[in-house]
Design an enzyme around this catalytic site. Structure first.
Site, mmCIF file in Angstrom:
data_model
loop_
_atom_site.group_PDB
_atom_site.id
_atom_site.type_symbol
_atom_site.label_atom_id
_atom_site.label_comp_id
_atom_site.label_asym_id
_atom_site.label_seq_id
_atom_site.Cartn_x
_atom_site.Cartn_y
_atom_site.Cartn_z
ATOM 1 N N TYR A 98 -35.714 33.862 68.890
ATOM 2 C CA TYR A 98 -36.332 33.334 70.106
ATOM 3 C C TYR A 98 -35.313 32.907 71.164
ATOM 4 O O TYR A 98 -35.692 32.686 72.308
ATOM 5 C CB TYR A 98 -37.298 32.193 69.783
ATOM 6 C CG TYR A 98 -38.622 32.728 69.255
ATOM 7 C CD1 TYR A 98 -39.481 33.450 70.087
ATOM 8 C CD2 TYR A 98 -38.986 32.573 67.930
ATOM 9 C CE1 TYR A 98 -40.673 33.974 69.615
ATOM 10 C CE2 TYR A 98 -40.182 33.092 67.435
ATOM 11 C CZ TYR A 98 -41.020 33.793 68.297
ATOM 12 O OH TYR A 98 -42.199 34.321 67.818
ATOM 13 N N ARG A 106 -54.681 41.220 69.617
ATOM 14 C CA ARG A 106 -54.878 39.757 69.601
ATOM 15 C C ARG A 106 -56.299 39.401 70.048
ATOM 16 O O ARG A 106 -56.917 38.469 69.524
ATOM 17 C CB ARG A 106 -53.853 39.084 70.506
ATOM 18 C CG ARG A 106 -52.435 39.046 69.905
ATOM 19 C CD ARG A 106 -51.425 38.664 70.965
ATOM 20 N NE ARG A 106 -50.104 38.340 70.432
ATOM 21 C CZ ARG A 106 -49.044 38.131 71.205
ATOM 22 N NH1 ARG A 106 -49.138 38.221 72.518
ATOM 23 N NH2 ARG A 106 -47.874 37.841 70.663
ATOM 24 N N LYS A 163 -46.798 38.660 62.073
ATOM 25 C CA LYS A 163 -46.462 37.291 61.679
ATOM 26 C C LYS A 163 -47.233 36.903 60.400
ATOM 27 O O LYS A 163 -48.164 37.619 59.993
ATOM 28 C CB LYS A 163 -46.812 36.352 62.840
ATOM 29 C CG LYS A 163 -45.946 36.571 64.096
ATOM 30 C CD LYS A 163 -46.455 35.709 65.246
ATOM 31 C CE LYS A 163 -45.576 35.793 66.479
ATOM 32 N NZ LYS A 163 -46.162 35.029 67.621
ATOM 33 N N GLU A 202 -33.165 42.383 69.708
ATOM 34 C CA GLU A 202 -33.999 41.987 68.565
ATOM 35 C C GLU A 202 -33.861 43.005 67.419
ATOM 36 O O GLU A 202 -33.814 42.623 66.251
ATOM 37 C CB GLU A 202 -35.467 41.895 68.984
ATOM 38 C CG GLU A 202 -35.757 40.706 69.886
ATOM 39 C CD GLU A 202 -37.185 40.680 70.438
ATOM 40 O OE1 GLU A 202 -37.500 39.762 71.196
ATOM 41 O OE2 GLU A 202 -37.979 41.586 70.107
ATOM 42 N N HIS A 224 -45.580 39.509 66.984
ATOM 43 C CA HIS A 224 -44.551 39.423 68.031
ATOM 44 C C HIS A 224 -44.292 40.837 68.518
ATOM 45 O O HIS A 224 -44.176 41.762 67.712
ATOM 46 C CB HIS A 224 -43.242 38.843 67.496
ATOM 47 C CG HIS A 224 -42.104 39.130 68.427
ATOM 48 N ND1 HIS A 224 -41.870 38.364 69.555
ATOM 49 C CD2 HIS A 224 -41.194 40.125 68.452
ATOM 50 C CE1 HIS A 224 -40.846 38.881 70.216
ATOM 51 N NE2 HIS A 224 -40.414 39.954 69.574
ATOM 52 N N ASN A 245 -51.082 34.148 66.723
ATOM 53 C CA ASN A 245 -51.553 35.332 67.452
ATOM 54 C C ASN A 245 -51.141 36.643 66.771
ATOM 55 O O ASN A 245 -51.031 37.674 67.422
ATOM 56 C CB ASN A 245 -51.092 35.270 68.912
ATOM 57 C CG ASN A 245 -49.592 35.051 69.038
ATOM 58 O OD1 ASN A 245 -48.872 35.178 68.054
ATOM 59 N ND2 ASN A 245 -49.123 34.751 70.233
ATOM 60 N N ARG A 270 -46.880 45.979 74.427
ATOM 61 C CA ARG A 270 -47.370 44.670 74.893
ATOM 62 C C ARG A 270 -48.846 44.781 75.312
ATOM 63 O O ARG A 270 -49.644 43.895 75.066
ATOM 64 C CB ARG A 270 -46.563 44.168 76.100
ATOM 65 C CG ARG A 270 -45.149 43.753 75.798
ATOM 66 C CD ARG A 270 -45.019 42.454 75.072
ATOM 67 N NE ARG A 270 -45.320 41.284 75.860
ATOM 68 C CZ ARG A 270 -44.993 40.046 75.502
ATOM 69 N NH1 ARG A 270 -44.353 39.833 74.354
ATOM 70 N NH2 ARG A 270 -45.300 39.015 76.241
HETATM 71 P P1 GDP Z 1 -45.307 36.239 73.282
HETATM 72 O O1 GDP Z 1 -44.167 37.044 73.824
HETATM 73 O O2 GDP Z 1 -46.656 36.675 73.819
HETATM 74 O O3 GDP Z 1 -45.324 36.160 71.776
HETATM 75 O O4 GDP Z 1 -45.117 34.723 73.826
HETATM 76 P P2 GDP Z 1 -43.783 33.844 74.012
HETATM 77 O O5 GDP Z 1 -42.549 34.659 73.796
HETATM 78 O O6 GDP Z 1 -43.911 33.116 75.300
HETATM 79 O O7 GDP Z 1 -43.921 32.731 72.853
HETATM 80 C C1 GDP Z 1 -43.621 33.041 71.508
HETATM 81 C C2 GDP Z 1 -44.678 32.451 70.607
HETATM 82 O O8 GDP Z 1 -44.689 31.020 70.714
HETATM 83 C C3 GDP Z 1 -46.098 32.879 70.974
HETATM 84 O O9 GDP Z 1 -46.451 34.133 70.445
HETATM 85 C C4 GDP Z 1 -46.894 31.732 70.364
HETATM 86 O O10 GDP Z 1 -47.028 31.900 68.951
HETATM 87 C C5 GDP Z 1 -46.010 30.517 70.610
HETATM 88 N N1 GDP Z 1 -46.263 29.817 71.892
HETATM 89 C C6 GDP Z 1 -45.752 30.154 73.089
HETATM 90 N N2 GDP Z 1 -46.128 29.302 74.048
HETATM 91 C C7 GDP Z 1 -46.911 28.378 73.446
HETATM 92 C C8 GDP Z 1 -47.609 27.198 73.927
HETATM 93 O O11 GDP Z 1 -47.599 26.843 75.112
HETATM 94 N N3 GDP Z 1 -48.315 26.469 73.017
HETATM 95 C C9 GDP Z 1 -48.364 26.832 71.714
HETATM 96 N N4 GDP Z 1 -49.088 26.065 70.885
HETATM 97 N N5 GDP Z 1 -47.726 27.932 71.229
HETATM 98 C C10 GDP Z 1 -47.006 28.695 72.074
HETATM 99 MG MG MG Z 2 -42.043 36.717 73.774
#
Ligand code: GDP
Ligand code: MG
Length: 207
Positions: free
Chosen positions: A58, A140, A18, A174, A163, A160, A123
């Site tokens: 997403y 991370r 990212k 994707e 992705h 973080n 992951r």
């Molecule tokens: P990942 O698969 O670990 O990247 O997590 P997700 O698919 O659930 O969410 C995608 C991205 O959205 C994450 O990597 C974070 O950058 C952001 N994100 C997800 N959930 C939250 C949240 O509850 N609060 C905030 N501030 N950011 C979030």
């Molecule tokens: Mg995800």
């Protein structure tokens, strides 16, 4: 006719460094982690994401907005703060809008990694969503310090660095979204003989 089952060594995951990962000069370090674990890079490019691409990315999982909303509400509850709304879809859409700003803020690196159980192992190497609680030794966990509370207080997504696809089905969708067929390479890596060959019979010189 019997359907051909994909060999487990052919599993693929989409990884995106990212904008914060690029700005932190961590491209080489992040690539190194997946490469040294034994994965084969089969696609790589720098992209300036659009809001449209980010939204498509997403919402490949049609339930993602609701799940993101639920996760966010749970994190507000955990710290004893009332969320801006109790509707997971409303909160999920706020998260999605913030992600659009985040991913379109600068160039990203998109890559495809191939190898045994690529999605799950990648992951694991990447670490959990929140760097504060990601395990030490994960990318991370080792390279950044963001947390849900500071990100939610400032109404922005967690930064973080990466992705990484969540499931094999998500990875396939994707990869189709980010890469054209001709940008994906099928080739052999010498190390695959060590990782996957049934007999390790090519190492010793024959006398
Ligand atoms: P990942 O698969 O670990 O990247 O997590 P997700 O698919 O659930 O969410 C995608 C991205 O959205 C994450 O990597 C974070 O950058 C952001 N994100 C997800 N959930 C939250 C949240 O509850 N609060 C905030 N501030 N950011 C979030
Ligand atoms: Mg995800």
């Amino acid at each position: 006719m019997q359907e051909k089952i994909m060999h487990p060594k052919k599993e693929r995951s989409l990884v995106i460094i990212k904008p914060d990962g690029i700005q932190r000069s961590l491209i080489g370090e992040i690539i190194k982690r997946y490469e040294q674990a034994g994965f084969k890079m089969v696609g790589l490019k720098m992209v300036m994401p659009t809001e449209e691409l980010t939204e498509k990315h997403y919402t490949i999982d049609p339930d993602w907005v609701r799940k993101a909303g639920e996760k966010s509400i749970a994190s507000y509850d955990k710290k004893g703060v009332e969320p801006p709304s109790r509707d997971p879809l409303e909160i999920g859409n706020i998260v999605l809008n913030n992600l659009k700003k985040y991913l379109t803020s600068g160039p990203v690196i998109a890559m495809i990694w191939e190898g045994n159980k690529a999605v799950g192992i990648i992951r694991k190497i990447t670490g959990g969503t929140e760097p504060l609680s990601s395990d030490v030794g994960t990318i991370r966990g080792d390279y950044t310090i963001d947390s849900y509370d500071i990100a939610d207080t400032d109404n922005r997504p967690i930064r973080n660095l990466i992705h990484a696809s969540g499931t094999v089905e998500e990875a396939e969708a994707e990869i189709k979204l980010w890469f054209k067929e001709e940008e994906i390479f099928e080739y052999r890596l010498v190390q695959e003989a060590i990782l996957y060959d049934v007999n390790l019979d090519g190492i010793m010189e024959k006398s």
